[in-house]
Design a protein around this motif. Structure first.
Motif, short mmCIF file in Angstrom:
data_model
loop_
_atom_site.label_atom_id
_atom_site.label_comp_id
_atom_site.label_asym_id
_atom_site.label_seq_id
_atom_site.Cartn_x
_atom_site.Cartn_y
_atom_site.Cartn_z
N GLY A 408 0.84 -1.20 0.00
CA GLY A 408 0.00 0.00 0.00
C GLY A 408 0.87 1.24 0.00
N PRO A 411 -0.40 7.59 2.11
CA PRO A 411 0.45 8.39 3.01
C PRO A 411 1.20 7.54 4.03
N ALA A 412 0.56 6.54 4.61
CA ALA A 412 1.23 5.72 5.63
C ALA A 412 2.34 4.89 5.00
N ASP A 431 1.74 -1.10 -4.70
CA ASP A 431 0.36 -0.61 -4.61
C ASP A 431 -0.43 -1.13 -5.81
N ARG A 432 -1.66 -1.50 -5.54
CA ARG A 432 -2.48 -2.05 -6.62
C ARG A 432 -2.93 -0.99 -7.62
N GLY A 438 -2.67 6.67 -2.58
CA GLY A 438 -3.82 6.19 -1.82
C GLY A 438 -4.99 7.15 -1.89
N ARG A 439 -5.53 7.46 -0.75
CA ARG A 439 -6.74 8.30 -0.70
C ARG A 439 -6.52 9.69 -1.30
N LEU A 477 -1.19 -7.17 -4.14
CA LEU A 477 -0.57 -8.32 -3.50
C LEU A 477 -1.60 -9.08 -2.66
N ALA A 493 -0.30 -1.58 4.70
CA ALA A 493 -0.74 -0.16 4.68
C ALA A 493 -1.85 -0.02 3.66
N THR A 494 -2.83 -0.89 3.79
CA THR A 494 -3.85 -1.01 2.74
C THR A 494 -5.05 -0.08 2.95
N GLY A 495 -4.95 0.81 3.91
CA GLY A 495 -5.98 1.84 4.04
C GLY A 495 -7.27 1.36 4.68
N ASP A 660 -4.29 3.81 8.09
CA ASP A 660 -5.72 3.55 8.16
C ASP A 660 -6.03 2.06 8.26
P1 ADP Z 1 -3.25 5.33 4.41
O1 ADP Z 1 -3.87 6.67 4.60
O2 ADP Z 1 -3.25 4.50 5.62
O3 ADP Z 1 -1.92 5.41 3.74
P2 ADP Z 1 -4.72 4.88 1.92
O4 ADP Z 1 -6.11 4.42 1.83
O5 ADP Z 1 -4.45 6.29 1.55
O6 ADP Z 1 -4.24 4.53 3.40
O7 ADP Z 1 -3.79 3.98 1.02
C1 ADP Z 1 -3.91 2.60 1.00
C2 ADP Z 1 -3.29 2.10 -0.29
O8 ADP Z 1 -3.21 0.69 -0.25
C3 ADP Z 1 -4.09 2.44 -1.54
O9 ADP Z 1 -3.25 3.15 -2.44
C4 ADP Z 1 -4.49 1.09 -2.12
O10 ADP Z 1 -4.46 1.07 -3.54
C5 ADP Z 1 -3.42 0.18 -1.56
N1 ADP Z 1 -3.81 -1.24 -1.43
C6 ADP Z 1 -4.89 -1.72 -0.78
N2 ADP Z 1 -4.90 -3.08 -0.84
C7 ADP Z 1 -3.78 -3.45 -1.52
C8 ADP Z 1 -3.21 -4.69 -1.89
N3 ADP Z 1 -3.77 -5.85 -1.55
N4 ADP Z 1 -2.05 -4.69 -2.59
C9 ADP Z 1 -1.45 -3.51 -2.93
N5 ADP Z 1 -1.94 -2.31 -2.60
C10 ADP Z 1 -3.08 -2.27 -1.91
#
Ligand code: ADP
Ligand code: SF4
Length: 709
Positions: A408, A411-412, A431-432, A438-439, A477, A493-495, A660
């Protein structure tokens, strides 16, 4: 001065920026450069002297030529509790300030103290003294916004003398502590400012009536302070100009011009600002960099003394322009110095592309309102320099050869990866999504939130410069992938995900609405365009519900916004945004229902209900967007934790959730969580302690005899 950048190239300061590093004479002292950390709240009181000294000294180390305190009360009649103000009430308070002054001086910077009397804008909740005021008029924001109901006393001539004497005594103590610049504060609703404004000053004596009379109290404060310490300390006047500039004057362009002309060369330094926290510390959502200029631009023409002002300056080009155009002599920074204490050094070393720019989110201000040491979205180390021994630019070496996988790149994940990489670990972030952030990818597309993209951009740019980092986008992943990749440490760190939960009259989230036209911000982020008219039901209460409503209205949908809270985006009172949220919703024709619950929705009609009276109302809407409960996306974590043997066989020593995915919060929480994860890798648990030493245990500092007392 040259230095190696993150990608290993020798770089030098841009010649255009040399002007920023010229010394500036301020009365009897000389600032080593033009970077001036103006007074700002830190939430660190006398109870946290080392926390405070380290916080301020880090800025001096980072090149700020002047480093100021926040408001330092001169007397118990200026008691802002429960807000965490500082004080110089008696000689016992000197030592803790001396510690900060010494720490600032160690880096060759000047230390400034913002002496302050709050007048009618404080409630004296602890000292229980009647607040002081020119004419018994309460300061409106204090009484409405912060629920005070004690009205102030009207100062007589003896009271005026007392306040001046308290300022003088505090100024002498400040000099004993080692401060180089001593302030008089006449801004932001505090006592000096109340004397300047006719709305608060109805006096008929020599201190009221004409502008010349209304300015007398401030003038006497300056004169008395100069008499007391002016031979060795510079005396600065901090003054708000917004309301005065809007008032007509008989002989000048405005009352602001008149006040500055009347005081002209009396202070050694003019520190000029706006009138209230929401305009002075405007959030980037509603105010750009340099927003103060139209109000303060004339001051330098009316005085020969140096002028400092702020404007959330993070661009060295803007700073140079402020000086060359004759607006400012010193570049004031509060938030930019919190977000990156090393901003001046980075410019000096030709590394301005490495500045961690303030995003203008005002979480720092919310921490003052929360009564805790300052927190910053961009700089997780702010306020933790002493307690956690976190330096913004220095990182401990890795404790092992472990390779780190972060799943992920929000930000985290980006922060965890950056800090782990800076420590020297081999880091992979997957990151997927097609883009990292992320958000932020969706949220920065919303009205006014573009600047928040700096959270992603700063980290991504830095990560891209480093040889020990692998970044994989478009890489979702699963548990088996993670087990097969050969990393020893994995951070999830998948949010988080927004739910469609409703909010009950007991004020807790309850069962979800299941109509297909009910959406969450995640749907909007995925590109769904709700059919209008739309109802946005917000019980998250921070920025997102309000900004989603604003955005949908901008796109042309008729929008109704409803919330169980008393205001739209109610928590933004903490970040100075609340008034502007209401203005933005009004501007875009969004109907606002506060103290309201969403009862039901059938695809065409929503029923809302007053939270207190139960009175129901029907709204013809075709879609509902619920901005309410957000829950961690932690299925991957639990899947892996359910396979301990596989984890062991894969050589995975630790599996942790961050950001998150652990607990859904604001950006500041995600960045902090990522930072803490990386700092703590291979650090023994008993080294992770919070520390402070009570002031009584500080060895006697350089307290010198008070001259003239
Ligand atoms: P945070 O604020 O905790 O960093 P976010 O929601 O902003 O959380 O970011 C979470 C990220 O994790 C997103 O960019 C999302 O695409 C990514 N993500 C979620 N699940 C997976 C996964 N299984 N494999 C790779 N990336 C993932
Ligand atoms: Fe800037 Fe936000 Fe940090 Fe405050 S909390 S200094 S506004 S980035």
């Amino acid at each position: 001065m040259g230095r190696y950048s993150q990608n290993g190239h020798l770089v030098n300061m841009n010649k255009n920026y040399e002007i920023l590093f010229e010394p500036v004479k301020i009365g009897p002292v000389v600032a080593p450069n033009r970077f001036y950390q103006v007074p700002h709240a830190s939430g660190m009181t006398e109870a946290n002297p080392r926390v405070r000294a380290s916080f301020r000294a880090t800025k001096a180390e980072g090149g700020w030529g002047v480093v100021s305190t926040g408001a330092v009360s001169t007397h118990p009649s200026s008691d802002d509790s429960p807000l965490p103000f500082a004080r110089l009430w008696d000689d016992n308070d000197i030592r803790s300030h001396a510690m900060a002054c010494d720490a600032i001086h160690e880096h060759g910077s000047l230390a400034a103290v913002e002496l302050w009397h709050g007048g009618a804008a404080v409630m004296n909740r602890t000292s229980r003294m009647a607040p002081y005021s020119p004419s018994g008029i309460p300061w409106a924001a204090t009484h409405v916004g912060f629920m005070g109901h004690l009205r102030p006393r009207i100062m007589d001539a003896g009271d005026i003398r007392d306040v001046i004497n308290w300022q003088v005594a505090a100024a002498r103590r400040a000099r004993s502590a080692g401060f180089d610049i001593v302030y008089i504060y006449a801004g932001m609703g505090y006592l000096g400012y109340e004397f300047l404004l006719e709305e608060y000053n109805h006096r008929t004596d020599a201190y009221g009536g004409s502008v010349e009379n209304r300015v007398r109290f401030v003038k006497e404060l300056i004169e008395a302070t100069k008499d007391a310490v002016g031979d060795t300390c510079a005396v600065a006047l901090r003054i708000s100009m917004e309301e005065l500039r809007a008032k007509a004057s008989e002989h000048y362009a405005s009352q602001a011009h008149e006040v500055v002309s009347l005081l002209s060369d009396l202070p050694d330094l003019w520190d000029v600002k706006m009138d209230s926290s929401p305009t002075d510390c405007g959030a980037s959502r509603f105010r750009p960099e340099g927003a103060h200029e139209p109000v303060i631009d004339f001051v330098r023409q009316v005085t020969d003394k140096p002028v400092v002002g702020v404007g959330r300056f993070t661009s060295p080009d803007t700073m140079v322009s402020q000086i060359k155009r004759g607006i400012l002599d010193l570049i004031g920074g509060a938030r930019p110095s919190i977000a990156d204490p090393f901003l001046p050094k980075k410019i000096q070393q030709g590394r301005e592309d490495e500045i961690r720019e303030c995003i203008g989110c005002n979480i720092c201000i919310s921490s003052w309102h929360d009564g805790v040491p300052v927190r910053c979205t961009q700089n997780a180390t702010a306020g933790e320099e002493w307690r956690k021994n976190w330096h913004p630019e220095v990182f401990s070496k890795p404790g092992s050869d472990d390779q780190i996988l972060i799943v992920g790149g929000g930000p985290a994940g980006l922060e965890a990866g950056l800090i782990a990489a800076r420590r020297g670990y081999q880091v992979t972030i997957a990151d997927r999504a097609a883009e990292f952030g992320g958000r932020l990818i969706y949220e920065t597309s919303l009205p006014g939130l573009n600047t928040w993209g700096r959270v992603r951009d700063y980290r991504l740019y830095a990560l891209q410069q480093m040889g020990n980092v692998n970044l994989y986008n478009n890489s979702e992943l699963g548990a088996d992938d993670i087990l097969g990749l050969g990393h020893q440490r994995v951070a999830i760190a998948t949010g988080s995900a927004w739910t469609k939960s409703l909010y009950s009259s007991l004020e807790i989230p309850v069962g979800e609405l299941d109509d297909p036209s009910v959406y969450t911000p995640d749907d909007l982020a995925a590109g769904v365009k709700p059919e209008g008219p739309v109802l946005v039901f917000d019980f998250d209460n921070y920025y997102l519900g309000g900004v989603v409503a604003e955005s949908l209205a901008q796109q042309g949908s008729p929008v109704t916004y409803a919330t169980p809270a008393g205001h739209a985006s109610a928590w933004t009172i903490m970040t100075n945004e609340l008034p502007f949220v209401h203005q933005a919703l009004h501007k875009h024709g969004v109907a606002v229902h506060t103290q309201t619950l969403l009862e039901s929705f059938d695809g065409n009609q929503a029923t809302i209900k007053d939270i207190f009276t139960g009175e129901a109302q029907s709204l013809n809407v075709n879609s509902v967007v619920i901005v309410g409960l957000r829950l961690p996306t932690d299925n991957l974590y639990h899947e892996l934790m359910a396979r301990p043997d596989d984890l062991e066989a894969a050589g995975i020593k630790s599996l942790e959730r961050i950001g998150d995915a652990l607990a859904a919060g604001a950006l500041v929480h995600a960045v902090y969580s990522g930072h803490a994860y990386a700092r703590q890798l291979d650090v023994l648990q008993d080294e992770l302690y919070l520390r402070d030493i009570p002031v009584a245990e500080i060895p006697p500092g350089p307290v010198i005899a008070l001259s003239g007392d």
